[in-house]
Every structure is written in structure tokens, then in C-alpha cells.
Design a protein around this motif. Sequence first.
Motif, PDB file in Angstrom:
ATOM      1  N   HIS A 103     -26.988  10.729   6.300  1.00  0.00           N
ATOM      2  CA  HIS A 103     -28.343  10.612   6.842  1.00  0.00           C
ATOM      3  C   HIS A 103     -28.444   9.693   8.065  1.00  0.00           C
ATOM      4  O   HIS A 103     -29.354   9.824   8.868  1.00  0.00           O
ATOM      5  N   ALA A 104     -27.511   8.785   8.242  1.00  0.00           N
ATOM      6  CA  ALA A 104     -27.546   7.911   9.422  1.00  0.00           C
ATOM      7  C   ALA A 104     -27.145   8.668  10.691  1.00  0.00           C
ATOM      8  O   ALA A 104     -27.502   8.261  11.793  1.00  0.00           O
ATOM      9  N   ARG A 105     -26.440   9.785  10.524  1.00  0.00           N
ATOM     10  CA  ARG A 105     -25.952  10.546  11.679  1.00  0.00           C
ATOM     11  C   ARG A 105     -26.754  11.807  11.955  1.00  0.00           C
ATOM     12  O   ARG A 105     -26.790  12.304  13.068  1.00  0.00           O
ATOM     13  N   ARG A 106     -27.318  12.377  10.895  1.00  0.00           N
ATOM     14  CA  ARG A 106     -28.042  13.648  11.010  1.00  0.00           C
ATOM     15  C   ARG A 106     -29.238  13.636  10.081  1.00  0.00           C
ATOM     16  O   ARG A 106     -29.234  12.972   9.046  1.00  0.00           O
ATOM     17  N   ARG A 107     -30.247  14.406  10.438  1.00  0.00           N
ATOM     18  CA  ARG A 107     -31.338  14.678   9.501  1.00  0.00           C
ATOM     19  C   ARG A 107     -30.774  15.636   8.469  1.00  0.00           C
ATOM     20  O   ARG A 107     -30.235  16.696   8.801  1.00  0.00           O
ATOM     21  N   CYS A 108     -30.849  15.287   7.213  1.00  0.00           N
ATOM     22  CA  CYS A 108     -30.255  16.079   6.140  1.00  0.00           C
ATOM     23  C   CYS A 108     -31.348  16.665   5.248  1.00  0.00           C
ATOM     24  O   CYS A 108     -32.205  15.935   4.753  1.00  0.00           O
ATOM     25  N   ILE A 109     -31.271  17.956   5.056  1.00  0.00           N
ATOM     26  CA  ILE A 109     -32.213  18.664   4.196  1.00  0.00           C
ATOM     27  C   ILE A 109     -31.382  19.478   3.212  1.00  0.00           C
ATOM     28  O   ILE A 109     -30.523  20.256   3.622  1.00  0.00           O
ATOM     29  N   LEU A 169     -34.693  30.302   3.579  1.00  0.00           N
ATOM     30  CA  LEU A 169     -34.176  29.191   4.377  1.00  0.00           C
ATOM     31  C   LEU A 169     -34.764  29.234   5.790  1.00  0.00           C
ATOM     32  O   LEU A 169     -35.180  28.201   6.325  1.00  0.00           O
ATOM     33  N   ALA A 170     -34.843  30.413   6.381  1.00  0.00           N
ATOM     34  CA  ALA A 170     -35.442  30.546   7.717  1.00  0.00           C
ATOM     35  C   ALA A 170     -36.910  30.140   7.689  1.00  0.00           C
ATOM     36  O   ALA A 170     -37.388  29.446   8.604  1.00  0.00           O
ATOM     37  N   MET A 171     -37.620  30.528   6.654  1.00  0.00           N
ATOM     38  CA  MET A 171     -39.034  30.164   6.534  1.00  0.00           C
ATOM     39  C   MET A 171     -39.200  28.650   6.377  1.00  0.00           C
ATOM     40  O   MET A 171     -40.112  28.054   6.952  1.00  0.00           O
ATOM     41  N   LEU A 209     -40.675  23.469   8.976  1.00  0.00           N
ATOM     42  CA  LEU A 209     -40.285  22.119   9.411  1.00  0.00           C
ATOM     43  C   LEU A 209     -40.095  22.026  10.930  1.00  0.00           C
ATOM     44  O   LEU A 209     -39.721  20.962  11.435  1.00  0.00           O
ATOM     45  N   HIS A 210     -40.311  23.129  11.649  1.00  0.00           N
ATOM     46  CA  HIS A 210     -40.156  23.187  13.111  1.00  0.00           C
ATOM     47  C   HIS A 210     -38.740  22.812  13.527  1.00  0.00           C
ATOM     48  O   HIS A 210     -38.530  22.035  14.458  1.00  0.00           O
ATOM     49  N   ILE A 211     -37.769  23.384  12.827  1.00  0.00           N
ATOM     50  CA  ILE A 211     -36.356  23.153  13.127  1.00  0.00           C
ATOM     51  C   ILE A 211     -35.787  24.444  13.693  1.00  0.00           C
ATOM     52  O   ILE A 211     -35.801  25.483  13.022  1.00  0.00           O
ATOM     53  N   ASP A 212     -35.280  24.368  14.928  1.00  0.00           N
ATOM     54  CA  ASP A 212     -34.771  25.569  15.586  1.00  0.00           C
ATOM     55  C   ASP A 212     -33.339  25.910  15.197  1.00  0.00           C
ATOM     56  O   ASP A 212     -33.004  27.076  15.012  1.00  0.00           O
ATOM     57  N   ALA A 213     -32.474  24.887  15.119  1.00  0.00           N
ATOM     58  CA  ALA A 213     -31.056  25.135  14.844  1.00  0.00           C
ATOM     59  C   ALA A 213     -30.517  24.045  13.917  1.00  0.00           C
ATOM     60  O   ALA A 213     -31.005  22.913  13.928  1.00  0.00           O
ATOM     61  N   VAL A 214     -29.502  24.401  13.134  1.00  0.00           N
ATOM     62  CA  VAL A 214     -28.959  23.494  12.123  1.00  0.00           C
ATOM     63  C   VAL A 214     -27.437  23.512  12.126  1.00  0.00           C
ATOM     64  O   VAL A 214     -26.808  24.448  12.605  1.00  0.00           O
ATOM     65  N   ASP A 215     -26.878  22.443  11.584  1.00  0.00           N
ATOM     66  CA  ASP A 215     -25.476  22.419  11.178  1.00  0.00           C
ATOM     67  C   ASP A 215     -25.526  22.789   9.701  1.00  0.00           C
ATOM     68  O   ASP A 215     -26.007  22.006   8.881  1.00  0.00           O
ATOM     69  N   LEU A 216     -25.067  23.956   9.359  1.00  0.00           N
ATOM     70  CA  LEU A 216     -25.238  24.511   8.015  1.00  0.00           C
ATOM     71  C   LEU A 216     -23.997  24.260   7.173  1.00  0.00           C
ATOM     72  O   LEU A 216     -22.883  24.613   7.567  1.00  0.00           O
TER      73      LEU A 216
END
Length: 121
Positions: free
Chosen positions: A14-20, A47-49, A54-61
Motif C-alpha cells: 500500500h505504500a507503493r500502490r493503491r491496492c484494491i 471488475l470493470a464496473m 472508483l474512476h480508475i482507468d488502468a490497473v496493475d492486475l
Amino acid sequence: MNGFQWRGALERLHARRRCIAPDVMGMGFTQTPEGQMISPVTQATMLAMLLDTLHIDAVDLVANDSGGLVAQLFLAKYPQRVRTLLLTNCDVDENSPPPQFLPFVEQARKGILWMTSSFRN
């Protein structure tokens, strides 16, 4: 399967990335409406919804186990939304669930599946 299983990783990252870490529909703390179709495809759409909400366009999945199939389907359907992909010990479509796991699925359907403490974290 559910966000709780990722608690150790989230604490470290969590210190490096927003984690969901969302729960998969029908698992964890989700309350899935009766009649709701639950498949890897609908999980990828969910997941896309969630990301849209959350207004997140792209992720590290990052995905593990059955989530790997969902992640692969998400990537195939929304390639512009995935910056990086990490899969660990995952099922694939032809192996989901693995044949060795089918007896557990049947026991769960019958309400007779009990996990011993050696399987719990």
C-alpha cells in the motif's frame, strides 16, 4: 476468491500502490442477488464496473487461483485497462474448477463441506 486472502500483500504494497482487493461475486462478504449469473465473464464485467465506479482507468492486475481466469478474461476484454498482469497458480478455462476440486464443490452445494483448522490461515 476474496479480499481477505490478500491482507498480507496489501499491507506490504500500500505504500507503493493503491491496492484494491475486491471479493469475487458469491464469495467473501458479497451478497449476490438470487438469479445473478456468476461466471468468469460476469466476474470480469463486475471488475470493470467496480473500476468505473472508483474512476480508475488502468490497473496493475494481480490474480491467483480462480481469479486468474477472471483476470485473463478482463485483459482480453479491456486490454487498455491493464498496465501489468501478474498471475500465480491459476486455473484456466478448461481447468476451472480443476477435476480434483469437483468433490469439494459438490460437498459445498450439499452444505456438508467443513474445513479443518489445518486449512485455515
